[in-house]
Design a protein around this motif. Structure first.
Motif, PDB file in Angstrom:
ATOM      1  N   ALA A  22       0.829  -1.204   0.000  1.00  0.00           N
ATOM      2  CA  ALA A  22       0.000   0.000   0.000  1.00  0.00           C
ATOM      3  C   ALA A  22       0.863   1.255   0.000  1.00  0.00           C
ATOM      4  O   ALA A  22       1.989   1.264   0.502  1.00  0.00           O
ATOM      5  CB  ALA A  22      -0.921  -0.007   1.215  1.00  0.00           C
ATOM      6  N   LEU A  23       0.312   2.320  -0.573  1.00  0.00           N
ATOM      7  CA  LEU A  23       0.953   3.632  -0.566  1.00  0.00           C
ATOM      8  C   LEU A  23      -0.149   4.663  -0.403  1.00  0.00           C
ATOM      9  O   LEU A  23      -1.086   4.704  -1.219  1.00  0.00           O
ATOM     10  CB  LEU A  23       1.725   3.848  -1.868  1.00  0.00           C
ATOM     11  CG  LEU A  23       2.459   5.182  -2.066  1.00  0.00           C
ATOM     12  CD1 LEU A  23       3.686   4.983  -2.966  1.00  0.00           C
ATOM     13  CD2 LEU A  23       1.554   6.240  -2.682  1.00  0.00           C
ATOM     14  N   HIS A  24      -0.074   5.452   0.652  1.00  0.00           N
ATOM     15  CA  HIS A  24      -1.111   6.470   0.828  1.00  0.00           C
ATOM     16  C   HIS A  24      -0.603   7.601   1.718  1.00  0.00           C
ATOM     17  O   HIS A  24       0.406   7.479   2.413  1.00  0.00           O
ATOM     18  CB  HIS A  24      -2.400   5.881   1.400  1.00  0.00           C
ATOM     19  CG  HIS A  24      -2.216   5.003   2.598  1.00  0.00           C
ATOM     20  ND1 HIS A  24      -2.215   5.466   3.886  1.00  0.00           N
ATOM     21  CD2 HIS A  24      -2.039   3.661   2.682  1.00  0.00           C
ATOM     22  CE1 HIS A  24      -2.056   4.464   4.723  1.00  0.00           C
ATOM     23  NE2 HIS A  24      -1.931   3.357   4.028  1.00  0.00           N
ATOM     24  N   ARG A  25      -1.299   8.720   1.625  1.00  0.00           N
ATOM     25  CA  ARG A  25      -0.941   9.970   2.310  1.00  0.00           C
ATOM     26  C   ARG A  25       0.469  10.425   1.915  1.00  0.00           C
ATOM     27  O   ARG A  25       1.370  10.532   2.750  1.00  0.00           O
ATOM     28  CB  ARG A  25      -1.085   9.825   3.819  1.00  0.00           C
ATOM     29  CG  ARG A  25      -2.547   9.829   4.266  1.00  0.00           C
ATOM     30  CD  ARG A  25      -2.665   9.845   5.768  1.00  0.00           C
ATOM     31  NE  ARG A  25      -2.357   8.545   6.338  1.00  0.00           N
ATOM     32  CZ  ARG A  25      -2.300   8.277   7.624  1.00  0.00           C
ATOM     33  NH1 ARG A  25      -2.520   9.252   8.503  1.00  0.00           N
ATOM     34  NH2 ARG A  25      -2.017   7.075   8.060  1.00  0.00           N
ATOM     35  N   VAL A  26       0.635  10.669   0.624  1.00  0.00           N
ATOM     36  CA  VAL A  26       1.886  11.187   0.067  1.00  0.00           C
ATOM     37  C   VAL A  26       1.613  12.556  -0.526  1.00  0.00           C
ATOM     38  O   VAL A  26       0.682  12.729  -1.310  1.00  0.00           O
ATOM     39  CB  VAL A  26       2.458  10.235  -1.007  1.00  0.00           C
ATOM     40  CG1 VAL A  26       3.693  10.849  -1.669  1.00  0.00           C
ATOM     41  CG2 VAL A  26       2.795   8.871  -0.405  1.00  0.00           C
TER      42      VAL A  26
END
Length: 510
Positions: free
Chosen positions: A390-394
């Motif tokens: 997952a990748l989030h809040r960038v």
């Protein structure tokens, strides 16, 4: 140190400058040149191609030569306030540009010199007669707290030679180990000089300070590195400074980390096809790490990387590589890292300038990259392509893209991770060669909640949004305040943005 995010009690060491550096104060300007001796070697003692004065004092300009070709020049400065700058080239200044354009720096010509005023300490790219000059103006450093013990590597018991003639790896490693044993109560200091190494590792609670004029440089002979591959046809990587499995580490100062990557790659090509790629700093499986102030140059692997890390801060880091090297080199990459802050940095390189990605078993989240400058032959700001987690809040915020091929890219390329809450805000694109904005799914997973706010392009550039399939879509892409040549853009067609299949909910807000 400032923590990467409020509410996180990160203590990664002290920013510092030692009292002896006050001796370099002249005419209200502090000046330090990182890598001057390296520049003389690379330039082959050629006559200077550009001269710079700051408040009527001439300052050294470092020439970055690559393969016998002058790639760029740069001048590290420390400015406590405003400064008058003059630039001169043989034959006179015929034409010039100033970036970032947002600064709107007034210029004038007097006696064949280009003159302008820097009101604050910040980075500028001055292109004179086609030659790039990077003005790297930083504010003065803070003082070292009195309780810190200084381990000067040139003083007993270390007594390391400053000429760089001898490999200093063992001595440097001993000093760093001693500092780690003192548990954050000591600083390893490299005074001005040249120090060669095949790489050092930092223990937990270690502080490494590179004084202005200090150059930590990789050795040119690839076979001397412990990571040099043993079998023909193999490629390995090395780093000047490794931070692996530790915590509370600080690397700081206004010195230079010179990976000598091109020399290593050249030497390795003659060694039965073996290759050794070089980074400046690698951080892996570590927490509470700070990198601040240094120049990182001539890497052939990712110049600065943080992988599987937490609570990372990078401030005023300058990456200087090449725009045309055969080795495609990322500048600053965060991979599977949580709670990270990258701010006030400049990257000049061949591949991704600033990137965030998500390798296997490593979520990337709470990552902020702000007040940046990017000059690259490829992508300036990128998420991807690894998408195994997952990748989030960038957030990419307040960025000047001076030169690039692709400006902003969300490329979900390898893996099934779900990505979301990605923001590009206050982005100014001066020279973009191909695509302005790209969001693309190539493997699986999905992307949702991408926002572009106050993004401006000097010229119209195409872009595209492309999903993968019914279960792998791009959802919720918002544009607010998109401009091209100062003109507000209200539709995808006006933006030159092609919206392909499996893309839902694309909005243009006022």
């Amino acid at each position: 140190m400032k923590p990467p995010f409020s509410g996180l009690p990160v203590q990664t060491g002290w920013r510092a400058v030692f009292h002896l550096l006050a001796l370099v104060v002249t005419a209200g300007v502090f000046f330090v040149a990182g890598g001057g001796s390296v520049a003389a070697r690379d330039a082959g003692n050629r006559p200077p191609v550009i001269n710079v004065w700051v408040n009527d004092k001439q300052v050294p300009v470092i020439e970055h030569w690559v393969g016998g070709r002058l790639n760029c020049t740069y001048a590290p400065l420390t400015l406590p306030g405003s400064a008058e700058v003059e630039v001169e080239v043989p034959g006179g200044v015929r034409h010039w540009t100033m970036s970032p354009e947002k600064c709107e720096v007034p210029t004038r010509m007097e006696r064949g010199r280009l003159k302008f005023t820097l009101l604050t300490s910040h980075y500028m790219v001055v292109t004179v007669n086609g030659l790039r000059l990077l003005l790297l103006a930083d504010p003065p450093e803070d003082e070292l707290p009195e309780h810190q013990k200084v381990l000067d590597v040139t003083a007993p018991p270390y007594s390391l030679d400053r000429s760089g003639a001898k490999d200093g790896t063992d001595v440097l490693q001993k000093a760093c180990d001693d500092a780690g044993a003192l548990a954050n109560e000591a600083v390893v200091m490299l005074p001005p000089g040249l120090y060669t190494t095949t790489g050092i590792r930092l223990r937990s609670r270690t502080q490494l300070y590179l004084a202005p004029g200090a150059v930590l440089q990789g050795r040119d002979d690839a076979e001397s590195y412990p990571d040099y591959p043993s079998a023909p046809g193999k490629t390995a990587s090395a780093a000047l400074v490794k931070v692996d499995g530790v915590e509370h580490v600080c690397i700081f100062g206004r010195g230079t980390l010179d990976a000598r990557g091109l020399a290593l790659a050249g030497a390795a090509k003659h060694g039965e096809g073996k290759r050794l790629l070089a980074s400046c700093v690698t951080m892996e499986r570590s927490r509470c790490v700070t990198l601040e102030g240094v120049i990182c140059k001539e890497a052939t692997a990712v110049a600065v990387s943080a992988t599987h890390c937490q609570d990372v801060a990078m401030r005023r880091v300058k990456v200087i590589n090449d725009l045309s090297s055969e080795d495609r080199v990322d500048g600053i990459r965060l991979a599977g890292t949580q709670r990270a802050l990258v701010e006030d940095c400049l990257v000049y390189t061949t591949e991704d300038a600033f990137s965030v990605t998500s390798p296997e078993d490593a979520v990337s989240e709470q990552v902020v990259l702000r007040r940046l400058m990017a000059l690259t032959s490829a992508r300036a700001l990128r998420c991807g392509p690894l998408a195994r987690s997952a990748l989030h809040r960038v957030r990419f915020e307040d960025v000047d893209i001076i030169h690039c091929r692709d400006a902003m890219s969300v490329m979900h390329g390898e893996g099934q991770g779900e990505w979301g809450q990605i923001v590009f805000k206050d982005i100014r694109v001066e020279n973009c060669g191909r695509n302005g904005i790209v969001i693309q799914l190539l493997d699986g997973g999905g992307v949702s909640g991408v926002r572009f706010e106050n993004v401006g392009f000097k010229q119209s550039r195409p872009g595209f949004l492309q999903g993968l399939g019914a279960g792998h879509c791009i959802r919720g892409v918002t544009f607010a305040g998109l401009e091209v040549s100062g003109r507000p853009i209200a539709t995808a067609e006006e933006a030159g943005l092609k919206v392909g299949g499996f893309v839902e909910d694309v909005r243009f807000d006022d």
